[in-house]
Scaffold this motif. Sequence first.
Motif, mmCIF file in Angstrom:
data_model
loop_
_atom_site.group_PDB
_atom_site.id
_atom_site.type_symbol
_atom_site.label_atom_id
_atom_site.label_comp_id
_atom_site.label_asym_id
_atom_site.label_seq_id
_atom_site.Cartn_x
_atom_site.Cartn_y
_atom_site.Cartn_z
ATOM 1 N N SER A 1 0.833 -1.210 0.000
ATOM 2 C CA SER A 1 0.000 0.000 0.000
ATOM 3 C C SER A 1 0.865 1.255 0.000
ATOM 4 C CB SER A 1 -0.931 0.000 1.215
ATOM 5 O OG SER A 1 -0.195 -0.010 2.414
ATOM 6 N N VAL B 1 2.590 1.395 -3.784
ATOM 7 C CA VAL B 1 1.822 1.481 -5.038
ATOM 8 C C VAL B 1 0.568 2.343 -4.955
ATOM 9 C CG1 VAL B 1 2.627 -0.839 -5.633
ATOM 10 C CG2 VAL B 1 0.344 -0.555 -4.657
ATOM 11 N N ILE C 1 -1.746 3.586 -8.359
ATOM 12 C CA ILE C 1 -2.944 2.864 -8.788
ATOM 13 C C ILE C 1 -3.869 3.711 -9.663
ATOM 14 C CG2 ILE C 1 -5.091 1.813 -7.920
ATOM 15 C CD1 ILE C 1 -3.431 0.559 -5.688
ATOM 16 N N VAL D 1 -2.856 3.610 -13.380
ATOM 17 C CA VAL D 1 -3.106 2.409 -14.196
ATOM 18 C C VAL D 1 -4.601 2.113 -14.307
ATOM 19 C CG1 VAL D 1 -0.883 1.425 -13.576
ATOM 20 C CG2 VAL D 1 -2.890 0.818 -12.228
ATOM 21 N N TYR E 1 -8.415 1.926 -11.766
ATOM 22 C CA TYR E 1 -8.912 1.107 -10.668
ATOM 23 C C TYR E 1 -9.395 -0.272 -11.144
ATOM 24 C CZ TYR E 1 -8.830 5.633 -8.353
ATOM 25 O OH TYR E 1 -8.433 6.852 -7.848
ATOM 26 N N ALA F 1 -6.387 -2.452 -11.734
ATOM 27 C CA ALA F 1 -5.770 -2.799 -10.454
ATOM 28 C C ALA F 1 -6.556 -3.897 -9.746
ATOM 29 C CB ALA F 1 -5.686 -1.556 -9.571
ATOM 30 N N CYS G 1 -6.020 -7.268 -11.525
ATOM 31 C CA CYS G 1 -4.688 -7.819 -11.241
ATOM 32 C C CYS G 1 -4.649 -8.444 -9.852
ATOM 33 C CB CYS G 1 -3.625 -6.720 -11.353
ATOM 34 S SG CYS G 1 -3.276 -6.194 -13.037
ATOM 35 N N ALA G 2 -5.230 -7.759 -8.859
ATOM 36 C CA ALA G 2 -5.245 -8.278 -7.493
ATOM 37 C C ALA G 2 -6.028 -9.579 -7.416
ATOM 38 C CB ALA G 2 -5.851 -7.237 -6.553
ATOM 39 N N VAL H 1 -4.001 -3.383 -2.653
ATOM 40 C CA VAL H 1 -4.448 -2.783 -3.908
ATOM 41 C C VAL H 1 -5.961 -2.603 -3.910
ATOM 42 C CG1 VAL H 1 -4.602 -3.124 -6.410
ATOM 43 C CG2 VAL H 1 -2.482 -3.718 -5.189
ATOM 44 N N ALA I 1 -8.196 0.906 -4.185
ATOM 45 C CA ALA I 1 -9.106 1.081 -5.318
ATOM 46 C C ALA I 1 -10.548 1.273 -4.853
ATOM 47 C CB ALA I 1 -9.013 -0.118 -6.255
ATOM 48 N N SER J 1 -11.568 5.559 -15.570
ATOM 49 C CA SER J 1 -10.272 5.928 -15.003
ATOM 50 C C SER J 1 -10.389 7.307 -14.366
ATOM 51 C CB SER J 1 -9.194 5.953 -16.092
ATOM 52 O OG SER J 1 -9.028 4.666 -16.643
#
Length: 412
Positions: free
Chosen positions: A57, A60, A64, A67, A69, A72, A75-76, A109, A113, A188
Motif C-alpha cells: 500500500s 503502489v 494505482i 493504471v 482502478y 488494479a 490484477c489483485a 491494492v 481502489a 479511469s
Amino acid sequence: MKRIRIIFAIAMCYFLFAILLNSVGTVILQSIQTFGVTKTQAATLEGFKDIPIAIVSFLVASFIPRVGYKFALLCALSLVGLVATFIPNIGHFWAIKLMFAAIGSAFAVVKVAVYALIGQITDDKKAHSSLLNTIEGIFMVGVLSGYWIFAAFFETQGEQTSWLNVYYLLAAMIGVVALTVFTTSIESPKLPKNVSNKDAFFNMLQLTFKPLVLVFILSAFLYVLIEQGVGSWLPTFNNEILHLPVDVSVQLTSLFAASLALGRLCAGQILKKVSWYPFLNCALFGMAILILLTLPLTHSIEPRVIHSVFDAPLAAYLMPMIGFLMAPIYPLINSVMLSSLEKHQHAAMTGLIVVFSALGGATGSMLTGVVFEKFGGQQAFYGALIPIIGILITLFFFNRQTTRYERYTEEV
C-alpha cells in the motif's frame, strides 16, 4: 444503474477479501494439526499477511490511479485466484505462507481502489460516509461467512489435507468476482497533468505534513489499536477470565464480528440524516460505559461446567457488544478525511490509511497481550479506556480542522 453496478462490484471484492484475510486464525489452527508446525512457526502467517499489506500500500497507492482502478482490481483478483488454484495440489506449509503473502499484497491494492471509487461515485460527505460504512459492514459479514465456509471443509473426514479443498471454492468465487469487475464500467480517474510517478509518490508523503491528516492518522491509529486489541484477545479473555471452553470462547467471539457488521450497516443508514461528530462522540461514550458496566461482572465468576454458548454468563455476551458501538468510527473518520481531499488524492490517502492501520493493529494486539499477561484480562480491557479518551481528544481537533478546511475551500 452504472453506479449500482460499481457498488455491487466493490462490495463483492470486499466481501471476498474479508473471507480470505480473516481466515488466518483458523488456518493457523489447521496448519499446526495438518503440517505439524509449531505455534511459533504457524504464527508467522500473520506476518506474511500484514507486512505485504503495509509495504504494497505504501509503494503502489499513489500509482494505482495511473493504471486505473479496474485494471488494479483485476490484477489483485488474478494473483490471489492463481495461487488459490494451486494450493490444494501443493499441500505444504510454505504454500500457505505464499497464499497469505498474495492475499495481503492484493488486499492493499483492493482497499486503495475501493476507497477511491467510493469517492468517485458519491457527491457529498453524508453519501460518502453512508456508503463507506455500508461497504465496511459487508466486509464484516464476509468475516462471519468465512468461519462457516472453512468449517464446512474441516468437517470432511478423509485425507489430512482435504480441508485445503476450500481454496478451490474460493478460487471459483474469485473468478465470479473478477468477471463482475470486468463487465462493470469503471472509468479511469481524472489526474492532474504533468505529474510523474515520482511526483505522485512524493505528493502522497507530503500529505502527512498537513495538520488535518496528522490528526486523522492519530485517530485511525488509536481506533485500530482498540479494535485489534479487543478482537485478538477476546477468545483468551473468554477462556481464562470467564472460564469458558475453547470452542465456546471462539463461538462467542464471533459475536464481536457480528456486532461490527450490524453496527456499520446501521450507521450507513443513520448517517444519511445525522452529523458525524456528535454521532461518534455518543459511540465513544457508549463504549466507555459498556466497559465500565461489563468488566465488574467478570470478577466474581467461578469455574463451572459449560456445555454450549447458552450456558455462558451475561458478561460473555455484553463484552462483544462493544463492536456495535465502535463499528462506525473507523469507516466514518476515513470518509470524513477522504471527503476533505480532492478525489485524485483519495488513492494516495488510502495508502496512508492502510499503513497506519496496520501499525495500530499490531501495536494494539501487542500492548493488550503484554498487559493481559502481566496484570490480568480485566486490566487489559480496562486499558481500552485510554485510547477511547485519546480518540475523543483527537476527534475534537479533527472536527475543527475539517471545518477550517471546508471554509478555506469555499473561499478559494
